[in-house]
Enzyme design. Sequence first.
Site, short mmCIF file in Angstrom:
data_model
loop_
_atom_site.label_atom_id
_atom_site.label_comp_id
_atom_site.label_asym_id
_atom_site.label_seq_id
_atom_site.Cartn_x
_atom_site.Cartn_y
_atom_site.Cartn_z
N LYS A 53 0.85 -1.20 0.00
CA LYS A 53 0.00 0.00 0.00
C LYS A 53 0.87 1.24 0.00
O LYS A 53 0.62 2.20 -0.74
CB LYS A 53 -0.94 -0.01 1.21
CG LYS A 53 -2.10 -1.00 1.06
CD LYS A 53 -2.87 -1.24 2.36
CE LYS A 53 -3.93 -2.33 2.14
NZ LYS A 53 -4.60 -2.75 3.37
N GLN A 97 -4.82 -1.42 9.58
CA GLN A 97 -4.84 -2.77 8.99
C GLN A 97 -5.51 -3.75 9.94
O GLN A 97 -5.17 -3.80 11.13
CB GLN A 97 -3.40 -3.21 8.66
CG GLN A 97 -3.29 -4.54 7.94
CD GLN A 97 -3.85 -4.53 6.52
OE1 GLN A 97 -3.90 -3.50 5.85
NE2 GLN A 97 -4.28 -5.67 6.04
N ASP A 120 -11.34 3.17 4.06
CA ASP A 120 -11.76 1.77 4.00
C ASP A 120 -13.28 1.66 3.87
O ASP A 120 -13.79 0.60 3.49
CB ASP A 120 -11.37 1.05 5.32
CG ASP A 120 -10.06 0.28 5.20
OD1 ASP A 120 -9.78 -0.25 4.12
OD2 ASP A 120 -9.33 0.21 6.22
N1 GUN Z 1 -7.46 -6.54 6.15
C1 GUN Z 1 -7.81 -7.26 5.05
N2 GUN Z 1 -8.38 -6.46 4.13
C2 GUN Z 1 -8.38 -5.21 4.65
C3 GUN Z 1 -8.84 -3.95 4.17
O1 GUN Z 1 -9.39 -3.81 3.06
N3 GUN Z 1 -8.66 -2.90 5.02
C4 GUN Z 1 -8.10 -3.03 6.25
N4 GUN Z 1 -7.99 -1.94 7.01
N5 GUN Z 1 -7.69 -4.19 6.74
C5 GUN Z 1 -7.81 -5.26 5.93
#
Ligand code: GUN
Length: 289
Positions: A53, A97, A120
């Site tokens: 990311k 995350q 998100d």
């Molecule tokens: N863990 C797995 N997928 C995601 C996501 O799209 N966002 C976040 N914050 N954590 C994740």
Amino acid sequence: METRIIDGAALARSIRTDLTARVAALAAKNARPGLAVVLVGDDPASQVYVRNKSRACNEAGIASFQHTLAASTSQQELLALVGKLNADPAVHGILVQLPVPKHISADAIIRAIAPEKDVDGFHPENVGLLATGNARFVPCTPAGVMRLLAHAGVDLAGRHAVVVGRSNIVGKPMALLLLEKHATVTICHSRTPDLGAVIRQADVVVAAVGKARMITADMVKSGAAVIDVGINRIPDGPDAGKLCGDVDFAGLLGRAGCMTPVPGGVGPMTIALLLENTVLAAELATLKS
Ligand code: GUN
């Protein structure tokens, strides 16, 4: 039947290229989109996702602020960091995350993120906006799946879409998005008896269960569009350790009408849509200021 393979990596690249014009327009107003990514603990898969990311942000001209905290971090300490990021004008998007360590309530953390920085789309305010057809930030993975389906020319109106998995991150928002495009939607999960019988009715299958190759050719109607959200490690055999999806890709070749691979399908789209949400957050903030 020849199965068309949907190239998520190529589509993600084109989305990222399109974003550069929007980032340039913001730069002309002296604004640079910024994304804060918070990782608590040392889960190796999460470390890889977070690194990817950050790298994607840098390539797109988005500032990335990475915060890596020890697994022993308290909920209060994490809430304090979120509060600081909420107040930081250089930060337009905040991503914590998931999963977070067990002693921290993910819900409490998500609720603490300013809704206008929740790229998100997990905050209850954004979930409500999505559920009522007024979405601001659509969760990145389901948003990516919708783009893949549109790109592949899959018509959803009146078709039966079966979502396998009911998580807040993928399954539930996925079902809402498919419904908005007028599909008839069924959500299956671990307590669904005879999963195969339900999936076999589907014109569109979205697999988000997290079980390696669990969806096999006998469970899928010939010609169905199959989108594989799973990212699993193959547990044993000659390919042990390699990545695979929730779908038996090799088995479905010649049966599915179109299908996404793993890797190179949904994964790169999730990152592209996260960048898009971050640019949108920066645009909305700039409009306000
Ligand atoms: N863990 C797995 N997928 C995601 C996501 O799209 N966002 C976040 N914050 N954590 C994740």
